[in-house]
Design an enzyme around this catalytic site. Structure first.
Site, PDB file in Angstrom:
ATOM      1  N   GLU A 185       8.037  10.527  -6.829  1.00 37.80           N
ATOM      2  CA  GLU A 185       7.372   9.388  -6.253  1.00 37.80           C
ATOM      3  C   GLU A 185       6.061  10.027  -5.691  1.00 37.80           C
ATOM      4  OE1 GLU A 185       7.991   5.115  -3.765  1.00 37.80           O
ATOM      5  OE2 GLU A 185       8.900   7.075  -3.121  1.00 37.80           O
ATOM      6  N   HIS A 229      14.324   7.866  -6.657  1.00 41.96           N
ATOM      7  CA  HIS A 229      13.030   7.149  -6.802  1.00 41.96           C
ATOM      8  C   HIS A 229      12.711   6.811  -8.284  1.00 41.96           C
ATOM      9  CE1 HIS A 229      11.559   9.327  -2.904  1.00 41.96           C
ATOM     10  NE2 HIS A 229      11.855   8.010  -2.871  1.00 41.96           N
ATOM     11  N   ASN A 290      13.705   0.600   0.542  1.00 46.26           N
ATOM     12  CA  ASN A 290      12.103   0.850  -0.155  1.00 46.26           C
ATOM     13  C   ASN A 290      12.468   0.351  -1.710  1.00 46.26           C
ATOM     14  OD1 ASN A 290      11.877   2.007   2.286  1.00 46.26           O
ATOM     15  ND2 ASN A 290      11.229   4.060   1.393  1.00 46.26           N
TER      16      ASN A 290
END
Length: 362
Positions: A185, A229, A290
């Site tokens: 990411e 991620h 997130n």
């Protein structure tokens, strides 16, 4: 009863004790707050609009790369000073502070994934926080994140503690990561990391807690429980959110004060996870999730579909299937096609708010 009535808060960016109250409220009521990585005013308003329409708090955060983009890709961002990243983050913070109250929801203004090589970025932002604090009684940002998970555990904890000491007089929140989040990411690539590094040990969680607590109560831990991620094919990511419950039990037993969930946990790499995984993580003390990868894709889809549908109106300024002299300005005006991205991103943020049980919590 919700955040405003029970906690006596006002809309807009929150600081200090109010951030702590919001996370305590979330943990008590069993919900988490989605964190959206914003790179422009457009992604900011898409997130705020979703929070407003769902009656929920929202966390808006900039990564180092996102902050630099906010300043402009043409601005130098040296490794020594991180000029663009610092300037972009500050610009984003002032914009969010000015616009957030009109949306009528609580906002936590955060920064994301500051690795060791990016500490000059954090230093620059903290310089501005301290300056702003002297003038206004609050820092510019609600909170910051330090990600030294690739460094030795002792260095990670010690360095993070030093920054928490600097932030403590401003009652500023610190999020730190222990245990690596896999995948890739924003230029941070952990796709080849050893699998064992994706899972944090309970002793490390307690060590952080006993080190940080005497300094400040304003901290949370992004613990690794297999997080990655990005979005991958089913079966490729092995999440174990039940480990967070074991961490809570370990710390609770060490403290011996009866608090069953003493730690505020953060769920990194939440994109692509199942509702069951979200629910189990939240039940074990996760208060922030997130979801950047999903939101990036959602923003794209609105613009992609608009371009695909209207391509014959976008090949030139004048001339379309309705006539060779027909103007196309109403089709290529950025306020039209950028808005389509905002609408699809907004819908995905709303989905996250529902999945995390945050809807109606204001």
């Amino acid at each position: 009863m919700g955040i405003f009535s029970e906690l006596n808060l006002k809309p807009g960016v929150q600081y200090g004790d109010d951030v702590l109250k919001i996370f305590q409220f979330a943990r008590e009521k069993g919900f988490a707050i989605p964190a959206t990585n914003v790179t422009s005013s457009s992604t900011v308003v898409a997130s705020l609009e979703a929070a407003r329409d769902q009656g929920a708090p929202i966390i808006l955060q900039t990564s180092q790369g996102g902050a630099a983009y906010f300043a402009g890709k043409g601005i130098k961002d040296s490794a020594e000073k991180r000029e663009a990243s610092v300037a972009g983050a500050i610009a984003a913070a002032h914009y969010i502070r000015s616009i957030a109250p009109i949306y009528g929801v609580p906002v936590i203004l955060h920064t994301d994934h500051c690795a060791k090589k990016l500490l000059p970025w954090l230093d620059g932002m903290l310089d501005e926080d301290e300056k702003f604090f002297k003038q206004n009684g609050v820092p510019l940002f609600s909170s910051h994140m330090i990600d030294l998970s690739e460094e030795p555990v002792e260095e990670n904890i010690a360095t993070s503690a030093k920054y928490l000491q600097r932030m403590a007089p401003m009652k500023q929140w610190l999020e730190m990561e222990i245990g690596i989040t896999g995948g890739e990411e924003d230029g941070v690539n952990n796709e080849s990391v050893d699998n064992a590094s994706l899972y944090t040990q309970p002793e490390d969680i307690y060590n952080i807690y006993k080190t940080f607590s005497p300094i400040s109560p304003y901290f949370s831990i992004a613990a690794g429980f297999g997080n990655v991620h990005g979005v991958y094919a089913p079966g490729n990511v092995k999440l174990h959110p039940e480990l967070l419950g074991k961490h809570q039990a370990f710390v609770s037993e060490k403290l011996g004060n009866g608090d069953q969930k003493p730690v505020f946990f953060v769920f990194h790499g939440g994109s692509g996870s199942s509702k069951q995984e979200y629910a189990e993580a939240i039940s074990n003390g996760v208060v922030k999730v997130n979801v950047d990868t999903d939101l990036q894709y959602a923003y794209l889809t609105g613009i992609r579909d608009y371009i695909t549908k209207n391509i014959d109106y976008l090949r030139s300024q004048v001339g379309n299937p309705e006539g060779e002299n027909k103007p196309n300005k109403k089709k290529y005006d950025p306020r039209v096609w950028v808005r389509k991205g905002e609408e699809t991103m907004k819908a995905r943020v709303e989905e996250a708010l529902k999945d995390f049980n945050a809807t109606g919590s204001v």
